[in-house]
Design a protein around this motif. Structure first.
Motif, PDB file in Angstrom:
ATOM      1  N   ASP A  13       0.709  -1.089  -0.028  1.00 16.28           N
ATOM      2  CA  ASP A  13      -0.027   0.110  -0.170  1.00 16.28           C
ATOM      3  C   ASP A  13       0.955   1.080   0.120  1.00 16.28           C
ATOM      4  O   ASP A  13       0.476   2.275  -0.782  1.00 16.28           O
ATOM      5  CB  ASP A  13      -1.077  -0.028   1.255  1.00 16.28           C
TER       6      ASP A  13
ATOM      7  N   ASP B 272      -7.470   2.323  -8.589  1.00 14.69           N
ATOM      8  CA  ASP B 272      -8.115   2.766  -7.507  1.00 14.69           C
ATOM      9  C   ASP B 272      -7.476   4.080  -7.088  1.00 14.69           C
ATOM     10  O   ASP B 272      -7.820   5.363  -6.661  1.00 14.69           O
ATOM     11  CB  ASP B 272      -8.706   2.157  -6.563  1.00 14.69           C
ATOM     12  N   ALA B 273      -6.053   4.079  -6.838  1.00 17.36           N
ATOM     13  CA  ALA B 273      -5.113   5.078  -6.288  1.00 17.36           C
ATOM     14  C   ALA B 273      -4.695   6.019  -7.492  1.00 17.36           C
ATOM     15  O   ALA B 273      -4.337   7.066  -7.003  1.00 17.36           O
ATOM     16  CB  ALA B 273      -3.931   4.388  -5.845  1.00 17.36           C
TER      17      ALA B 273
ATOM     18  N   ALA C 145       0.759   4.394  -3.022  1.00 20.79           N
ATOM     19  CA  ALA C 145       0.446   5.420  -2.684  1.00 20.79           C
ATOM     20  C   ALA C 145       1.507   6.352  -3.160  1.00 20.79           C
ATOM     21  O   ALA C 145       1.368   7.680  -3.893  1.00 20.79           O
ATOM     22  CB  ALA C 145       0.343   5.673  -1.185  1.00 20.79           C
TER      23      ALA C 145
ATOM     24  N   ALA D 124       1.293   6.840  -6.965  1.00 21.61           N
ATOM     25  CA  ALA D 124       0.267   7.614  -7.383  1.00 21.61           C
ATOM     26  C   ALA D 124       0.512   9.093  -7.106  1.00 21.61           C
ATOM     27  O   ALA D 124       0.356   9.943  -7.941  1.00 21.61           O
ATOM     28  CB  ALA D 124      -1.036   7.346  -6.544  1.00 21.61           C
TER      29      ALA D 124
END
Length: 460
Positions: A280, A315-316, A284, A287
């Protein structure tokens, strides 16, 4: 004025910003560019008077943007079918000695065959990550560029490199690595000779050191500085296996993405191949920096490396495209199959909403164009963009009763191509290559492959 080409009566899937679709529509091409896209049959207007207008009856077809391949190793077309049941590191250890024998003729034959087959699967733009440059092998990057021009596809050639051989803690054998000064000089030459920054470009160049376990930090840093000074893109493999993650922890004390950050390799001019094992925080970071990912579902599965988190990446807001990867780890090398496999693998781990059929087509078209930094010119069907168009026949036994044409493309078998246009020029017509003879490509590839494998002692 030149010829106007009209694809008339087809279902049109535009992949524009609104994701517009027309159940019955038309696409108008003037020269290299799309000038109109709309619903209903084409109605001639005043500007058609006195000009040559060719109308293609496309009522049995679906028009989509040409598919965009964001990761490949075309030279590997000469080494398909080897180490079929190996892990990535086992596979590389087996094949590096064979690849150490490639030359200009082998590379040209492999690239021409590979790009020809990609075109047959709906691909109008491919990149290539070529990082094996044996001493005395000749002009390997030039051989690939020549093959792309012959077949007629748009091409982003990346000058890859390896400078960390086995004796210094890397994976590749020493005889296939280069000195850093030689790599940088060759990178400058590749940009000077082949890179076209213009809007109508058919060939562009990027820089692509191979991977964290085959290049030094100095090469990564200096390649990034060179690329940014010359306005070209950066590419490498990253987070493909758990072994690579362990290597980065042991050697650098960092995750793969943290290591890339430490050498200046994050940004909207960078994209990474595979990205299977991003956690994750890594997603992040990607992104936030606009760094892209080339998702290679078939190759990842063939090597047992895992399933990339395509839904989490999207989605990010991470730019995501599709890549067939090298044909030595994906013998099918079909861009449309990659869209299906991306969908199926995402759903296998994330449920039926993890990736929709339109999501899958999106990452194969406009998503890939964004990853390559080419989305201002390609990746969607809309006025002003380059006329890179795939026209698929869907009236045959395999597709004739599939209600949703996008589902037919993504979930069904690969339909024949009625027409594939690159910059308005036909590259495939009636499911056959236009500019090159497929049988000749096949013969040249078989000869090149046999010679390479014999030199490596794989064939007696």
């Amino acid at each position: 004025m030149g010829e106007r080409l009209v694809l008339d009566g087809c279902t049109v899937v535009t992949m524009d910003a609104a994701r517009s679709e027309h159940a019955t529509g038309h696409v108008v091409v003037d020269g290299t560019r799309i000038t109109a896209v709309g619903s209903g049959r084409y109605v001639p207007g005043p500007d058609d008077v006195g000009r040559d207008v060719r109308v293609v009856d496309a009522r049995a077809c679906v028009a989509t943007p040409g598919l965009v391949d964001t990761h490949n190793h075309l030279y590997q077309w000469a080494t398909r079918g080897l180490a079929c049941d190996s892990t990535l590191f086992e596979w590389l250890t087996t094949l590096y000695p064979v690849w150490g024998g490639i030359d200009e003729d082998t590379t040209h034959a492999a690239a021409a065959a590979g790009l020809g087959w990609l075109a047959r699967t709906g691909c109008t733009t491919s990149m290539d990550h070529h990082y094996v440059f044996p001493h005395g092998g000749g002009d390997l990057l030039g051989a690939e560029v020549a093959a792309a021009r012959e077949v007629g596809v748009r091409f982003l050639a990346t000058r890859g490199s390896m400078d960390l051989g086995r004796s210094r803690g890397g994976l590749p054998p020493d005889h296939v690595v280069e000195e850093i000064d030689d790599i940088l000089a060759a990178s400058v030459e590749a940009i000077d000779r082949h890179h076209d920054p213009s809007p109508d470009a058919t060939v562009r160049v990027g820089l692509a050191p191979c991977s964290p376990f085959s290049v030094t930090g100095d090469l990564l840093r200096e390649s990034a500085a060179l690329a940014r000074g010359r306005g070209v893109r950066l590419h490498t493999h990253l987070a493909e296996t758990t072994d690579e993650a362990a290597y980065c922890r042991e050697r650098f004390g960092m995750t793969p993405v943290e290591y890339m950050a430490s050498v200046g390799w994050l940004g909207d001019d960078v994209w990474f191949a595979h990205g299977i094992h991003f956690d994750d925080p890594a997603i992040a970071t990607l992104a936030r920096t606009g760094s892209g990912v080339a998702h290679c579902p078939s190759s990842n599965a063939r090597l047992g490396a895992g399933i990339a988190r395509a839904r989490a990446l999207r989605d990010a807001g991470v730019p995501v495209g599709l890549g067939v990867d090298g044909p030595a780890s994906n013998e099918a090398s079909s861009m449309l199959e990659e869209a299906r496999h991306a969908l199926l693998l995402a759903r296998a781990v994330g449920g039926p909403t993890a990736l929709t059929v339109r999501d899958a087509l999106e990452v194969a078209t406009i998503g890939g164009a964004r990853v390559l930094g080419w989305d201002d010119q390609i990746g969607s069907l809309e006025p002003g963009k380059l006329a890179d168009v795939a026209l698929w026949r869907v009236d045959g036994l395999a597709h004739g009763d599939i209600v949703d044409p996008v589902a037919g493309l993504v979930l069904g078998d690969r339909p024949p191509l009625a027409l594939l246009l690159v910059g308005g020029r036909p590259v495939v017509s009636d499911d056959r290559l236009v500019a090159v003879d497929e049988e000749s490509l096949g013969r040249a590839l078989r000869s090149a492959s046999t010679g390479l494998l014999e030199r490596a002692g794989v064939l007696a």
